[in-house]
Structures are given as structure tokens and as C-alpha cells.
Design a protein around this motif. Structure first.
Motif, PDB file in Angstrom:
ATOM      1  N   ASP A  60      17.857   2.873  -9.143  1.00 56.47           N
ATOM      2  CA  ASP A  60      18.418   1.903 -10.091  1.00 56.47           C
ATOM      3  C   ASP A  60      19.533   2.525 -10.930  1.00 56.47           C
ATOM      4  O   ASP A  60      20.573   1.902 -11.155  1.00 56.47           O
ATOM      5  N   LYS A  61      19.332   3.771 -11.383  1.00 61.35           N
ATOM      6  CA  LYS A  61      20.367   4.450 -12.174  1.00 61.35           C
ATOM      7  C   LYS A  61      21.600   4.745 -11.323  1.00 61.35           C
ATOM      8  O   LYS A  61      22.735   4.627 -11.788  1.00 61.35           O
ATOM      9  N   GLU A  62      21.372   5.159 -10.066  1.00 63.91           N
ATOM     10  CA  GLU A  62      22.507   5.425  -9.180  1.00 63.91           C
ATOM     11  C   GLU A  62      23.281   4.143  -8.891  1.00 63.91           C
ATOM     12  O   GLU A  62      24.513   4.148  -8.866  1.00 63.91           O
ATOM     13  N   THR A  63      22.574   3.048  -8.692  1.00 70.88           N
ATOM     14  CA  THR A  63      23.223   1.755  -8.460  1.00 70.88           C
ATOM     15  C   THR A  63      24.021   1.336  -9.686  1.00 70.88           C
ATOM     16  O   THR A  63      25.160   0.871  -9.567  1.00 70.88           O
ATOM     17  N   GLU A  64      23.455   1.527 -10.873  1.00 71.13           N
ATOM     18  CA  GLU A  64      24.160   1.209 -12.117  1.00 71.13           C
ATOM     19  C   GLU A  64      25.443   2.035 -12.235  1.00 71.13           C
ATOM     20  O   GLU A  64      26.506   1.508 -12.578  1.00 71.13           O
ATOM     21  N   PHE A  65      25.342   3.334 -11.941  1.00 72.71           N
ATOM     22  CA  PHE A  65      26.525   4.208 -11.980  1.00 72.71           C
ATOM     23  C   PHE A  65      27.590   3.686 -11.020  1.00 72.71           C
ATOM     24  O   PHE A  65      28.772   3.577 -11.373  1.00 72.71           O
ATOM     25  N   LEU A  66      27.186   3.360  -9.789  1.00 73.82           N
ATOM     26  CA  LEU A  66      28.137   2.898  -8.779  1.00 73.82           C
ATOM     27  C   LEU A  66      28.737   1.537  -9.116  1.00 73.82           C
ATOM     28  O   LEU A  66      29.860   1.236  -8.709  1.00 73.82           O
ATOM     29  N   GLN A  91      22.673  15.486  -5.659  1.00 72.25           N
ATOM     30  CA  GLN A  91      21.961  15.807  -4.416  1.00 72.25           C
ATOM     31  C   GLN A  91      21.014  14.670  -4.059  1.00 72.25           C
ATOM     32  O   GLN A  91      19.814  14.846  -3.885  1.00 72.25           O
ATOM     33  N   ILE A  92      21.581  13.471  -3.931  1.00 74.51           N
ATOM     34  CA  ILE A  92      20.741  12.299  -3.726  1.00 74.51           C
ATOM     35  C   ILE A  92      20.094  12.251  -2.345  1.00 74.51           C
ATOM     36  O   ILE A  92      19.101  11.560  -2.167  1.00 74.51           O
ATOM     37  N   PHE A  93      20.640  13.005  -1.403  1.00 81.47           N
ATOM     38  CA  PHE A  93      20.082  13.032  -0.050  1.00 81.47           C
ATOM     39  C   PHE A  93      19.473  14.393   0.247  1.00 81.47           C
ATOM     40  O   PHE A  93      19.706  15.364  -0.458  1.00 81.47           O
ATOM     41  N   TRP A  94      18.739  14.472   1.321  1.00 81.16           N
ATOM     42  CA  TRP A  94      18.091  15.718   1.723  1.00 81.16           C
ATOM     43  C   TRP A  94      19.108  16.728   2.246  1.00 81.16           C
ATOM     44  O   TRP A  94      18.936  17.924   2.089  1.00 81.16           O
ATOM     45  N   ASP A  95      20.155  16.263   2.878  1.00 82.99           N
ATOM     46  CA  ASP A  95      21.175  17.151   3.430  1.00 82.99           C
ATOM     47  C   ASP A  95      22.482  16.366   3.542  1.00 82.99           C
ATOM     48  O   ASP A  95      22.485  15.141   3.538  1.00 82.99           O
TER      49      ASP A  95
END
Length: 162
Positions: A60-66, A91-95
Motif C-alpha cells: 500500500d505504501k509503495e502504491t501510494e509512492f508510485l 529492495q522490493i523484490f527478492w532479486d
């Protein structure tokens, strides 16, 4: 080839789903869960020692930022660099975070006619040091300035017409 097909057929605004789709392609051979948000803790080595990213990725926070970034009162290039470095540090993803963040930022740059973020190979070690400094300080001003000066490739419209 998959990324090229995606790029030509994908016309949505920058979103968390866009980032996931890019990572799904970029990290498909490197990650256990390509395109999935990181749900655990880890660390990785940088020039300044180990970096431990935020423990939990809040979608939700990442979506708000975007959602808020494109509407902000900044230049397209500043928005793209902010997007790129934010996603790298989170580092939102594993790799594949640096690759995915760079592609997402470049999609934003291209969609808005602002050129391309491309750091030349001979400058890449300095770029990685600047990123490392940012990871540990959480101050992206220096890495953004350096990248703006050394890694933004404009579009020469006269050459593009020929």
C-alpha cells in the motif's frame, strides 16, 4: 526478447503491477520468486559494508509512492531518478532490484520524452559506490546529481530523424 514484447505492448502508467511485471521478466532466471514482493529479511554487501533493507515491503505504501510521484512538482528526470533510487534502496523484490528499478525509471523517462538513464561501463564502479553511499545514508541527493551529470542520455532529435 520477452522484455521487448512487454515494452511494445504495455501502455499503462507506472504502478506496482508494472514494477512486478518488469521484475518477473528481469529476474526470471535469477530469483526464486520473480515478480513477487520480498516478504522476508535479508542483506547484501555494498562498498560500505552490509546493507539491510526495510524488513517488510508494504504494498500500500509503495502504491501510494508510485501514485504521488508523477503528480509531484518536479521535473520528469528528477521523478525518474527518485523512482529508480527509491526502488533500489527498498529492495522490493527478492532479486533484480537495480535492473528492475532502472527499467521502470527508463520507461517513465521514455514515456515522457526525457531521454534515457544509462551509465557507461567505465563509470559503473563509481555509480555503485554512490548507490552504496545512498543505501547507508538514505540521502539520494548526491547519487541523483551524479547520475544526472553522468548517466542521462538525451535524445538528439536531428539524428533521430535521419
Amino acid at each position: 526478447m520477452q522484455l521487448k514484447r512487454w515494452w511494445h505492448n504495455y501502455h499503462e502508467f507506472i504502478s506496482l503491477e508494472t514494477a512486478k511485471n518488469i521484475n518477473r521478466i528481469v529476474a526470471r532466471d535469477d530469483a526464486f520468486f520473480p515478480g513477487e514482493l520480498r516478504t522476508g529479511q535479508g542483506f547484501f554487501s555494498t562498498y560500505n559494508g552490509d546493507y539491510i533493507p526495510p524488513e517488510i515491503i508494504d504494498a500500500d505504501k509503495e502504491t501510494e509512492f508510485l501514485n504521488e510521484l508523477p503528480a509531484s512538482n518536479r521535473s520528469t528526470t528528477d521523478k525518474a531518478l527518485t523512482l529508480m533510487f527509491h526502488n533500489m534502496r527498498q529492495q522490493i523484490f527478492w532479486d533484480g532490484n537495480k535492473r528492475s528499478a532502472t527499467l521502470l525509471a527508463n520507461k517513465f523517462m521514455i514515456d515522457n520524452g526525457a531521454g534515457l538513464i544509462a551509465v557507461q561501463a567505465d563509470k559503473y564502479p563509481t555509480f555503485l559506490r554512490k548507490i552504496s553511499d545512498y543505501y547507508h545514508s538514505n540521502d539520494m541527493a548526491e547519487v541523483k546529481y551524479w547520475t544526472y551529470e553522468n548517466g542521462i542520455q538525451g535524445i538528439d532529435l536531428m539524428k533521430a530523424k535521419n
